[in-house]
Scaffold this motif. Structure first.
Motif, short mmCIF file in Angstrom:
data_model
loop_
_atom_site.label_atom_id
_atom_site.label_comp_id
_atom_site.label_asym_id
_atom_site.label_seq_id
_atom_site.Cartn_x
_atom_site.Cartn_y
_atom_site.Cartn_z
N PRO A 18 14.00 7.52 -75.45
CA PRO A 18 15.14 8.08 -74.75
C PRO A 18 16.42 7.68 -75.46
O PRO A 18 16.62 6.51 -75.76
N LEU A 63 -0.62 5.06 -67.33
CA LEU A 63 -0.44 6.15 -68.28
C LEU A 63 -1.66 7.06 -68.26
O LEU A 63 -2.80 6.58 -68.12
N LYS A 169 13.90 14.60 -71.54
CA LYS A 169 12.64 15.21 -71.97
C LYS A 169 11.46 14.31 -71.63
O LYS A 169 10.36 14.76 -71.39
N GLU A 192 8.03 8.75 -65.87
CA GLU A 192 8.15 9.72 -66.94
C GLU A 192 7.86 11.12 -66.46
O GLU A 192 7.31 11.32 -65.36
N ASP A 196 3.44 9.67 -65.98
CA ASP A 196 3.21 8.27 -66.36
C ASP A 196 4.32 7.40 -65.78
O ASP A 196 5.45 7.86 -65.57
#
Lengths: 217, 792
Positions: A18, A63, A169, A192, A196
């Motif tokens: 990021p 994840l 994103k 995320e 995740d």
């Protein structure tokens, strides 16, 4: 040459990371500007007297690429304005320390590397800036990069949405919970886009305690 | 023949009635010369001293200027024990910011690192395009359970560490760490071997040095521009660099400035000391104020020769000017001879002028023709020197035979000389002289075998101590990147140049350790090679390896806790169709500087550069190995030295043969008597043999500059030989000896002044010709009479 390769690798990494720069999107004022101001004031009041902060943490990464959550634990030490030691103890020892503009990193049982400038390693700089901001409640830094909403007033829970389109994103939002009563950081949740998440819980915090000499050397 | 010289007696008679006009005309000519000289542009450039023909040496020199650091200005900042890296790099930043136009177009204190986003896209694409056979073999070896497990363990560790917060996409798309294959190739793009990085600055391994690399529009051969650049840089360093940090500047410009400054100082020393000593010598020998008139001839010659040179050339080289001292010494031989001849009161000056014109004209003309041989030189500086000397000698002849006799005859005062009343001559025992001469000649001939020709330009460059130290420090700290040999892979377009470069890299990889080759070939192969690489990549994965990788990642990953589709992005990447890597892509991702230095384009061809250590082994490889790739030109300081050395031998042989032919013909025409011809050549031959023998014995090498000495020795030797033979055959008396002795001494002083120079090039000429004169003068004074004297 190895340094160049390392730098290039980090550059690659940072593409996916990021970006920390703020971009011109309108700030999310949240449901109540007065409530947000109050929460910010309380956090600021708490952290204003903080000179050192140390404690343990537990990180849990959920994840899609992992069949089960990856849990790791460790300790951190932070001294204002620019010293930080972040140690992962389990499952694999690793970590880094930052002292002003200089940093050292280690993995496994290897000793710390030679000192390098944090600016030289943009990834470390990014991590350090984040950890500093969370643990010391640097709302000014956080507000530059995220639009902040107060989700809950007491104990305080903040929702941080990235301002940067690049970061957007990958990162949906961050959620920082503060300890009831003390208003010190308690849990940081990074959520995320793909679902995740990473949860870092801080505990056994010692504020303004005497830190062992040589921790940042 | 006598009829030719009677023109001088006729002229004397004609001008005797128009002396005022003659003096006025002479004065006007000198005044005009002074007028031309008022805007004298003297250049201290090294360009005139380097070959300008189409020889290999000239081509190599031109190519050497294209080496990546040849025209760059390097500034090394060196900190003391207490200087931090931060302080050092911040100073480098301030310095590079301050380095602006008109002297600097760009200054960098660190590499241009690829921009992250573009680099990742490029690197993913570069994998197939740069996938060599070696890469294929290595990758095949990693497709084992053990290797994959080890790499996945590393992926897991990274995921759980703080960096894992940001690295997940990269780890998913490259679990086998294929990026290191591409990154490893970057090693070949590291032009500075000792370079480390600190906060994106060049930093030495000890952390005490940082480097600034600057581009300048000032040409390396432009001494004026180089001096201004050096001054600007000095002022910047004084303003920007704090105490405790030492800045040293290394560039071709520093050499140009140092050499130019030294030559300028030398010019003053040489011309003033030669002028004063020659003047005193003339006064001492002539013992009359009229001696001043004799001295006026070489002084005017200097002025007119310079003006004449400036009418032909835009500027006059400082080395040519330094030769003014030599010209002073040579051109006074003629007025001295005229002076001594006119000392005779009994004879008609008109007759004397005709008689003295004989040796003076022949000596002078032979010298002019001898100097003309230098017009064949490949060095523009030597050609200018020839023009300068030829004009000077011609002017001296005119002044000595046309103007000086009138001045000496009409102005009041006596024409005297040292020992005028003595009848003693300088003659020595004939046998003794000849035996001693023969012995010396034999000894010198023996020693000539030890003579060497050196093409090393550095040895004739003036290198100040601080620059020398800075060079050594730079080389020790950063590696000898400025001394690398450069291989030019040439093609009519980029594609053909890169294709040659591919072959070159493959060839070098077999001969040299990989770490010694700086080349673009691994990361920017030709399109044909890229296509072959891409096919290899496709075949590699199609050939069951994709399935194998999938199986291993799945099985080993499952054991470590990875989900079955954890590395789906990796397999998506394998399916992507790669596009060719272009020069523009590499420029875009931050390698612009490197590409600009390593790929040179002009209208006719493209050259891709490769850098390797400059060793004799490498030179031999490209000169002797028939398998060495075609279309590649090796340019290195080592090879250049060899080429210049060979060119020197060629030039020297050519000079000697032409000059000797010329003087044999000239002296033959003059004397028409083989015995006299041989006698006149004795000082030339003696001077040359003595010079070569002494150089061999003392270990003095012939170089680009002192090769001129051979011409000077021949010119001076033949002058004195002709004078001596004329005098001894036309009435031998000791005034002739005195004239020759004085002429020889003034030439010796003129050349000796060069030996006082600080600049090695001038010193080497001075010393070499002085050695020659040590043979010429005694041979003219003693050997020629001894050989001529008839046995009683």
């Amino acid at each position: 040459m190895r340094t160049i390769i390392a730098i290039l690798m980090l550059c690659c990494i940072l593409v996916a990371a990021p970006a920390a720069s703020a971009e011109g999107e309108p700030a999310d004022q949240g449901p109540s500007a007065a409530g947000k101001a109050g929460a910010f004031a309380r956090i600021s009041k708490t952290v204003s007297g903080v000179k050192t902060i140390a404690g343990a943490f537990r990180q849990e990464r959920r994840l899609a690429m992992l069949a089960r959550p990856a849990v790791s634990t460790g300790r951190f030490y932070c001294m204002k304005p620019d010293k930080l030691r972040w140690e992962l103890i389990n499952p694999e020892p690793s970590g880094f320390l930052v002292n002003g503009d200089l940093a050292k990193q280690w993995k496994g049982k290897e000793g710390p590397s030679d000192a390098f400038e944090t600016k030289q390693n943009p990834l470390i700089k990014l991590i350090v800036d984040q950890i500093f901001a969370w643990t010391t409640g640097d709302l000014k830094w956080l507000e530059q990069r995220y639009s902040i909403n107060v989700v809950q007033d007491d104990p305080i829970i903040l929702k941080l949405v990235p301002r940067s389109t690049k970061e957007k994103k990958y990162v949906d939002h961050l959620r920082i919970s503060f300890e009831a009563g003390t208003n010190y950081v308690h849990v940081v949740n990074i959520l995320e886009k793909g679902g995740d998440s990473t949860r870092i819980e801080f505990f056994d915090l010692v504020i303004n305690g005497q830190l062992q000499q040589g921790l940042f050397e | 023949m006598d009829a030719c010289f009677s023109i001088f007696s006729s002229l004397y008679s004609f001008l005797s009635r128009r002396r005022v006009l003659l003096y006025c005309a002479t004065f006007v000519v000198i005044l005009l010369a002074a007028f031309v000289l008022r805007n004298i542009k003297m250049n201290e450039d090294i360009a005139p001293l380097l070959p300008d023909d189409q020889s290999e040496a000239a081509k190599d020199f031109a190519l050497l200027q294209k080496a990546p650091f040849a025209n760059k200005v390097l500034i090394n900042l060196r900190g003391t024990a207490g200087t931090s890296r931060k302080e050092l790099t911040e100073t480098a930043d301030r310095m590079s910011l301050a380095m602006t136009l008109p002297y600097f177009t760009r200054a960098v204190s660190g590499p241009s690192l690829p921009s992250a986003e573009e680099f990742q896209t490029w690197f993913t694409n570069a994998l197939p395009q740069t996938f060599t056979n070696d890469d294929s073999i290595k990758l095949q070896k990693t497709l084992t359970a053990q290797e994959v497990r080890s790499r996945l363990q590393n992926v897991y560790a990274q995921l759980t560490g703080p960096e894992g917060w940001f690295m997940k996409p990269l780890l998913q798309s490259d679990p086998l760490d294929l990026k290191s294959t591409v990154l490893e190739k970057l090693r070949h793009m590291n032009v500075i071997p000792g370079m480390g990085l600190y906060n994106n600055h060049f930093i030495s391994p000890d952390g005490k040095n940082t480097l600034i690399i600057a581009e300048t529009p000032v040409k390396m051969t432009d001494s004026k521009g180089s001096r201004e650049l050096a001054e600007d840089l000095k002022a910047l360093i004084k303003r920007v660099v704090p105490p405790g940090i030492e800045a040293s500047v290394i560039s071709g410009h520093a050499y140009t400035t140092a050499n130019a400054e030294t030559i300028k100082k030398d010019l003053f020393v040489i011309l003033s000391s030669a002028g004063v000593v020659i003047f005193l010598l003339i006064l001492f020998f002539l013992r009359s104020w009229k001696g001043v008139l004799v001295f006026l001839v070489p002084s005017s010659v200097l002025c007119l020769a310079t003006a004449g040179t400036l009418l032909i050339y835009d500027s006059v080289s400082a080395v040519t000017m330094a030769f003014g001292a030599v010209l002073l010494g040579i051109s006074d031989d003629y007025p001295i001879l005229v002076y001594f001849a006119l000392c005779s009161k009994e004879r008609d000056p008109k007759t004397i002028v005709r008689e003295v014109a004989h040796p003076v004209m022949f000596g002078g003309l032979t010298t002019i023709v001898t100097f003309a041989v230098m017009l064949l030189s490949t060095l523009p500086g030597q050609r200018q020197l020839a023009v300068f000397s030829m004009i000077g000698v011609a002017v001296s002849l005119v002044f000595s035979l046309i103007v000086l006799p009138h001045l000496l005859q009409t102005l009041p005062g006596e024409k005297r000389y040292i020992g005028a009343r003595s009848s003693r001559s300088l003659s020595l025992p004939r046998r003794g002289v000849l035996v001693f001469w023969l012995l010396i000649m034999a000894l010198c001939l023996w020693q000539t075998g030890r003579l060497h020709f050196s093409g090393d330009l550095q040895s004739i460059n003036f290198v100040p101590e601080d620059l020398q130290k800075a060079e050594q420090h730079l080389s020790k700290t950063w590696g000898d990147f400025r001394g690398s040999a450069v291989l030019f892979a040439e093609g009519s377009d980029l594609e053909s140049s890169l294709s040659v470069n591919d072959s070159l890299f493959a060839y070098l990889s077999e001969k040299l350790p990989s770490g010694q080759i700086v080349s673009l070939a691994p990361l920017l192969p030709s399109t044909a090679t890229q296509q072959a690489n891409a096919r290899r990549w496709k075949d590699f994965w199609a050939d069951g390896n994709e399935r194998l990788a999938g199986k291993l990642l799945s099985e080993e990953g499952a054991q470590l806790g990875f989900s079955p589709d954890a590395f789906a992005p990796f397999f998506e990447m394998l399916k992507r169709h790669p596009y060719p890597i272009t020069l523009e892509d590499l420029k875009k991702i931050g390698f612009g500087d490197l590409m600009g230095s390593m790929v040179l384009k002009n209208d006719k061809k493209v050259q891709t550069l490769t850098l390797v250590p400059d060793t004799q082994g490498l030179v031999d490889l490209f000169e002797k190995d028939e398998k060495s790739p075609k279309g590649v030109r090796l340019v290195s300081q080592g090879r250049f030295k060899g080429l210049i050395g060979k060119a020197l031998v060629g030039n020297f042989t050519r000079y000697i043969i032409f000059a000797l032919l010329v003087i044999v013909v000239a002296v033959g025409v003059l004397f028409r008597d083989p015995k006299k011809v041989l006698l006149a050549l004795v000082p030339v031959v003696t001077g040359l043999i003595f010079m070569l023998g002494a150089m061999g014995s003392l270990g003095i090498e012939f170089n680009l500059f002192n090769i001129v000495a051979a011409i000077l020795v021949i010119g001076l030797g033949v002058d004195l030989g002709i004078f001596m033979v004329c005098n001894i055959t036309e009435g031998y008396d000791h005034t002739a000896n005195l004239a020759i002795l004085l002429g020889g001494l003034t030439s010796f002083v003129g050349l000796g002044a060069l030996a006082l120079a600080q600049h090695p090039a001038l010193t080497s000429i001075g010393i070499t010709v002085m050695l020659g004169l040590c043979g010429v003068i005694p041979a003219a004074l003693f050997v020629v009479p001894a050989l001529y004297r008839k046995t009683p």
